[in-house]
Design a protein around this motif. Structure first.
Motif, PDB file in Angstrom:
ATOM      1  N   THR A 226     -18.489  38.435  -6.482  1.00 61.17           N
ATOM      2  CA  THR A 226     -18.035  38.066  -7.794  1.00 61.17           C
ATOM      3  C   THR A 226     -17.113  36.767  -7.433  1.00 61.17           C
ATOM      4  O   THR A 226     -16.516  36.286  -8.658  1.00 61.17           O
ATOM      5  CB  THR A 226     -17.509  38.924  -8.758  1.00 61.17           C
ATOM      6  N   ALA A 227     -16.761  36.420  -6.362  1.00 60.41           N
ATOM      7  CA  ALA A 227     -16.014  35.343  -5.877  1.00 60.41           C
ATOM      8  C   ALA A 227     -16.203  35.190  -4.537  1.00 60.41           C
ATOM      9  O   ALA A 227     -16.619  35.695  -3.720  1.00 60.41           O
ATOM     10  CB  ALA A 227     -14.597  35.703  -6.295  1.00 60.41           C
ATOM     11  N   ILE A 228     -15.511  33.911  -4.193  1.00 56.16           N
ATOM     12  CA  ILE A 228     -15.449  33.614  -2.974  1.00 56.16           C
ATOM     13  C   ILE A 228     -14.004  33.304  -2.555  1.00 56.16           C
ATOM     14  O   ILE A 228     -13.192  32.921  -3.508  1.00 56.16           O
ATOM     15  CB  ILE A 228     -16.249  32.479  -2.183  1.00 56.16           C
ATOM     16  N   ALA A 229     -13.467  33.821  -1.240  1.00 54.89           N
ATOM     17  CA  ALA A 229     -11.857  33.451  -1.010  1.00 54.89           C
ATOM     18  C   ALA A 229     -11.684  32.949   0.189  1.00 54.89           C
ATOM     19  O   ALA A 229     -12.300  32.948   1.038  1.00 54.89           O
ATOM     20  CB  ALA A 229     -11.137  34.926  -0.997  1.00 54.89           C
ATOM     21  N   VAL A 230     -10.722  31.871   0.043  1.00 58.97           N
ATOM     22  CA  VAL A 230     -10.105  31.192   1.395  1.00 58.97           C
ATOM     23  C   VAL A 230      -8.719  31.380   1.424  1.00 58.97           C
ATOM     24  O   VAL A 230      -7.859  31.739   0.437  1.00 58.97           O
ATOM     25  CB  VAL A 230     -10.682  29.552   1.399  1.00 58.97           C
ATOM     26  N   HIS A 231      -8.132  31.105   2.630  1.00 55.94           N
ATOM     27  CA  HIS A 231      -6.530  31.106   2.744  1.00 55.94           C
ATOM     28  C   HIS A 231      -6.100  29.784   2.106  1.00 55.94           C
ATOM     29  O   HIS A 231      -6.636  28.784   2.015  1.00 55.94           O
ATOM     30  CB  HIS A 231      -6.318  31.154   4.110  1.00 55.94           C
ATOM     31  N   PRO A 232      -5.074  30.015   1.201  1.00 56.62           N
ATOM     32  CA  PRO A 232      -4.516  28.902   0.462  1.00 56.62           C
ATOM     33  C   PRO A 232      -4.115  27.774   1.238  1.00 56.62           C
ATOM     34  O   PRO A 232      -3.934  26.852   0.936  1.00 56.62           O
ATOM     35  CB  PRO A 232      -3.541  29.742  -0.310  1.00 56.62           C
ATOM     36  N   GLN A 233      -3.466  28.273   2.456  1.00 49.76           N
ATOM     37  CA  GLN A 233      -3.022  27.130   3.380  1.00 49.76           C
ATOM     38  C   GLN A 233      -4.184  26.535   4.263  1.00 49.76           C
ATOM     39  O   GLN A 233      -3.595  25.677   5.298  1.00 49.76           O
ATOM     40  CB  GLN A 233      -1.821  27.704   4.129  1.00 49.76           C
ATOM     41  N   ASP A 234      -5.536  26.791   4.079  1.00 47.06           N
ATOM     42  CA  ASP A 234      -6.262  26.535   5.076  1.00 47.06           C
ATOM     43  C   ASP A 234      -6.746  25.144   4.577  1.00 47.06           C
ATOM     44  O   ASP A 234      -7.436  24.803   3.696  1.00 47.06           O
ATOM     45  CB  ASP A 234      -7.312  27.410   5.050  1.00 47.06           C
ATOM     46  N   GLN A 235      -6.593  24.029   5.611  1.00 48.85           N
ATOM     47  CA  GLN A 235      -6.705  22.767   5.429  1.00 48.85           C
ATOM     48  C   GLN A 235      -8.248  22.338   4.953  1.00 48.85           C
ATOM     49  O   GLN A 235      -8.777  21.456   4.398  1.00 48.85           O
ATOM     50  CB  GLN A 235      -6.320  21.911   6.527  1.00 48.85           C
ATOM     51  N   ARG A 236      -9.214  23.220   5.819  1.00 54.08           N
ATOM     52  CA  ARG A 236     -10.627  22.959   5.573  1.00 54.08           C
ATOM     53  C   ARG A 236     -11.107  23.053   4.015  1.00 54.08           C
ATOM     54  O   ARG A 236     -11.988  22.442   3.784  1.00 54.08           O
ATOM     55  CB  ARG A 236     -11.029  23.881   6.508  1.00 54.08           C
TER      56      ARG A 236
END
Length: 876
Positions: A226-236
């Motif tokens: 139901t979502a996709i998550a990334v690290h908030p500090q991840d520049q990419r």
RNA sequence: GGGCGAGUAGCUCAGUUGGGAGAGCAUCCGGCUUACAUCCGGAAGGUCGCAGGUUCGAGUCCUGUCUUGCCCA
């Protein structure tokens, strides 16, 4: 009574157990004045189970303790019982049904439960019989079963009380789900192990163009994303937060969110979020307010939420999803990947994290009290190292999922009204009454379908077996229990939960000492298990070695760390030891006939005083070992005393005196036999009872005889000196005979350099006995004796012996023998002298240690000089 | 990744306030000695995983390291 030449366990075990039961020796009384209560509750074995090595170990040790306490005069009570073992038992009966080609669902709930009760009636006594075969002295009049009416009442009472206190709640959470057992499990019932799998890289198209590759070990769960998550500090990926991606195959719009839980190092640093099927994702979902989509049915097949894959089995669905992704060009690559997968403790099926509505117990408030009880010493662990693990678990405790989607167990005492409102009560009548009050009319109530986790009844065991919540005399007398003994595998399942329950409901600890036993593994160090086929059946061992031998082997496994290999050697040793005990009894009784002599007041021979002192020391040591739960040390002590001190030396020395009709030796021998029998009884109850019956002593059973106390006589150093000299003299002659192959029947002349009127005088009076142990010997004693030509030499601490063997002895070999001894002595002396010439040692070491070292030095010097002199005079 | 256990004689293991390395089995030699051959007697076998440290003194206490097993994540 005639005793057979060999000890035959089968002839005495069942017979003596019957004797104990008929005499009702294990039944404890309440409120006995002047007796200290001592109680143990058994870790209840599964009612349909069979005895395994863990049971053999645990129950042997508990029995040793309870028999010892009974003999020292405590009011000892061992509360026995069995556990209904929800999943385990239900699985066994379900397997049986499968053989008949039917299932529990076809049978229906009531019929199935009836069927399990039948099973229990048929096989439930087997484990009890096996405990009896092991010799367990449980108070069988107090036998309980966790599904008994009384214990069920305790369970309902506790559930209601915890509910009212807000410690039991119902809610929708991610739980461990076993698709095979079709039930929720607690965290403890899941074991993790590494499994070879793949890491699948899947391309998720982005709404604004391009795509995002996500690595996952469970591609099929994407159907519930139901979502996709990334690290908030991840520049990419930072810039993508707040935008959307499209779920392949199903085409669902997935928000891209930022979450600290994402590990940027893993895979591509992006995480597909499936709140209904992953603990991390569940947390993210809760925080972000995401929808949860459950894609699984209870049996592990996919449900309608899985779209085209609905109805497929998990593995098949994974393959199908992967194929489809490949076909769509959405699969970038697959890498081999090894990762931990949870498996059901009971059936080994891979466990699914699954969102479902279950009942939970809020553990933290309970855990805090349980931590305190151990911190302040009200409960003690033996070995002590287990306290750390106990604290670690309690400090990180999570809520306990207690509802199980099973039929065999305590039905959850919750009823629902037509609108789904909960009525929690100990009985249906009470629930109905409350519902009537609430709705102002009679309504149809529906009881919760689920049952409680088995451990929800076991955690009440230490007081529920005594009749709680009623106020019983048993509770007043025997609670808290004195001692708990169990394996570390149920430290969390059972031990810590009992502490929590007891502090909560009884306002006291459930036991004061917890003894944790090691785990018995096979001879290769592998865990025993039925599926591996490497498990050993204790009942077979009892048949082959005897129950007492098994008990000795079990007692010797303690003190060995966390695991212990299957003690095959100890079983043989135990069997041999029993035979030794048996023959010692046989020897004494054979010589006494019907006579039962008292221990004489006047004892003139040194060996009599010596062995009585050893008995006293042994008694003291065994008592100490038992008080400190050093079972292996107690066995070692008893073994050495009985076999070596009594049988090898005392009995052998007694033989000529018996032949001569010496009344003292008969009294001492009988005393030794009687006391040893009592000392050994907690460990080897069967053989000692058989011997006790042959003695015809009071009380009627050795199991209620009073345990020996040490009565240290005045330590008489001269007796010890005499015994040492005696053993040295016989040993010396034996050595020489063996060394020079002098036949046991050939007479030897032995010249002893010692004053026959000196300290050796008591031994001189026993030279005949000496000779009876070494073969024919003619002794010559003189303080200034000179070694005859061609003599073998024996240098003891305070005397020397020369055995003329001209023509037999090879002087070079004899010289080599003495040289070797001399060089060993020089090494010892060197060490001692170095120490004593060290000023720091003289200054800092305690005085008694220095004194002892000086004595050693003198002794070594003397012996070195004697050896030296003998070596140089050897030729001439 | 964290925690814990184990590493001592060929094998399985004892060794509890730090103070002369032990048992059982296996091996070798000799014995059916009328309690026991499931026995008796004699012998051989170890730099206590490795490296440091504390101490007059370490198998025993501390640190590190290696091997191995288990538990938790």
């Amino acid at each position: 009574m005639e005793l057979s030449k060999r000890y035959q366990p089968a002839d005495v075990e069942a017979k003596n157990y019957r004797f104990w039961e008929e005499g009702d020796y294990f039944r404890a009384s309440v409120g006995v004045v002047g007796k200290v209560p001592f109680s143990i509750v058994i870790p209840p074995p599964n009612v349909t189970g069979r005895l395994h090595m863990g049971h053999a170990l645990n129950n042997t040790l508990q029995d040793v303790v309870i028999r010892y306490r009974r003999m020292v005069g405590d009011e000892a009570c061992w509360f026995p019982g069995t556990d209904h073992a929800g999943i385990a038992t239900q699985n066994v009966v379900e397997k049986d049904l499968a053989k008949e080609g039917t299932t529990r669902h076809q049978l229906g709930r009531d019929a199935f439960v009836a069927r399990v009760w039948d099973w229990k009636a048929k096989y439930g006594s087997e484990i009890i019989d096996q405990l009896k075969a092991l010799g367990c002295s449980c108070d069988w009049s107090r036998l309980r079963f966790t599904l008994d009416e009384g214990l069920s009442k305790a369970v309902r009472h506790v559930f209601v009380r915890l509910y009212e206190e807000g410690l039991v709640y119902r809610g929708e959470y991610l739980v461990n789900w076993c698709p095979r057992c079709r039930t929720a499990l607690s965290d403890l019932e899941v074991g993790h192990r590494d499994v070879d799998g793949g890491l699948y890289y899947i391309r998720y198209p982005l709404e604004k163009g391009g795509c995002l590759t996500i690595a996952t070990t469970r591609p099929e769960t994407m159907l519930g994303d139901t979502a996709i998550a990334v690290h908030p500090q991840d520049q990419r990926y930072q810039h993508l937060i707040g935008t959307y991606a499209i779920l392949p195959i199903l085409g669902r719009r997935l928000p891209i969110v930022g979450s600290e839980s994402v590990d940027p190092e893993f895979g591509t640093g992006t995480l597909k979020v499936t709140p209904a099927h992953d603990p991390v994702d569940f947390e993210i979902g809760k925080k972000e307010g995401l929808e949860s989509i459950n894609i699984l049915n209870g049996d592990g097949t996919l449900n309608e939420a899985a779209g085209p894959f609905a109805g497929m089995e998990r593995e098949a669905a994974q393959r199908a999803v992967v194929e489809r992704l490949k076909a769509d060009g959405a699969l970038e690559k697959i890498e081999p990947y090894r990762h931990a997968v949870g498996h059901c403790d009971r059936c080994d099926a891979a466990v699914e994290p699954l969102l479902s509505t279950q009942w939970f117990v809020r553990m933290r408030p309970l855990a805090e009290k349980a931590i305190a009880a151990v911190k302040d010493g009200r409960i003690q662990f033996v070995p002590e190292r287990w306290t750390k693990l106990y604290f670690d678990w309690l400090e990180n405790i999570r809520d306990w999922c207690i509802s199980r989607q099973l039929w065999w167990g305590h039905r959850i005492p919750v009823w629902y009204g037509p609108d789904g409102r909960e009525f929690v009560a100990e009985t249906e009548e009470e629930a109905a009454a409350r519902a009537r009050k609430h709705y102002a009319r009679s309504v149809e109530l529906r009881q919760d379908e689920d049952v409680l986790d088995t451990w929800f009844s076991s955690w009440l065991w230490p007081f529920s077996v005594m009749g709680w919540p009623e106020k019983t005399e048993d509770l007043a007398t025997f609670f808290p229990t004195s001692f708990l003994l169990t394996g570390f595998d149920i430290l969390f399942f059972w031990v810590s939960r009992m502490v929590m329950a007891s502090l909560c409901f009884m306002d006291d600890v459930p036991f004061r000492t917890v003894y944790i036993t090691p785990l018995i593994v096979d001879d290769k160090g592998q865990k025993m298990s039925k599926s591996k086929g490497n498990s050993v059946d204790p009942i077979d061992l009892i048949g082959e070695y005897g129950a007492d031998a098994l008990r000795l082997a079990m007692a010797q496994t303690t003190g060995k760390g966390r695991t212990v290999r299957m003690p095959w050697g100890d079983l043989t040793e135990g069997r041999n030891f029993l035979n030794k005990i048996w023959n010692m009894a046989r020897f004494v009784l054979m010589n006494l006939g019907d006579e039962r002599p008292a221990l004489p007041d006047q004892i003139s021979w040194f060996e009599d005083r010596y062995i009585l002192r050893r008995l006293s020391e042994t008694t003291e040591a065994v008592r100490k070992n038992l008080e400190e739960y050093g079972f292996h040390l107690a066995v070692e002590t008893l073994y050495g005393f009985t076999w070596h001190d009594v049988c090898d030396w005392y009995v052998e020395m007694a033989k000529p005196r018996i032949a001569a009709g010496d009344p003292v030796v008969r009294g001492v021998l009988y005393h030794l036999l009687r006391e040893t029998t009592k000392l050994l009884h907690p460990f080897v109850p069967f053989i000692t009872e058989e011997i006790w019956q042959a003695l015809g002593e009071a009380p009627a059973s050795v199991c209620v005889a009073s345990y020996p106390s040490s009565s240290p006589r005045d330590p008489d150093e001269s007796d010890v000196w005499a015994m040492t000299a005696f053993q040295g003299m016989t040993g010396g002659v034996r050595s020489i005979r063996a060394e020079w192959n002098v036949p046991a029947t050939a007479e030897l002349r032995v010249v002893v350099k010692a004053d026959p009127r000196g300290p050796i005088a008591p031994v001189v009076e026993r030279l005949e006995t000496c000779a009876s142990l070494t073969g024919p010997v003619e002794y010559d004693l003189a303080p200034d004796a000179i070694a005859p030509k061609g003599s073998a030499r024996v240098v003891l601490q305070d005397l020397e012996m020369y055995v003329p063997l001209a023509g037999v002895i090879d002087l070079d070999s004899e010289a080599a023998r003495i040289k070797k001894e001399l060089s060993e002595m020089k090494t010892e002396l060197d060490r001692s002298e170095t120490k004593l010439s060290n000023e720091q040692f003289l200054k800092r070491a305690p005085e008694d240690v220095v004194e002892k070292e000086r004595a050693k030095q003198a002794e070594f010097r003397q012996k070195r000089d004697r050896l030296q002199a003998n070596l140089s005079s050897l030729g001439g």
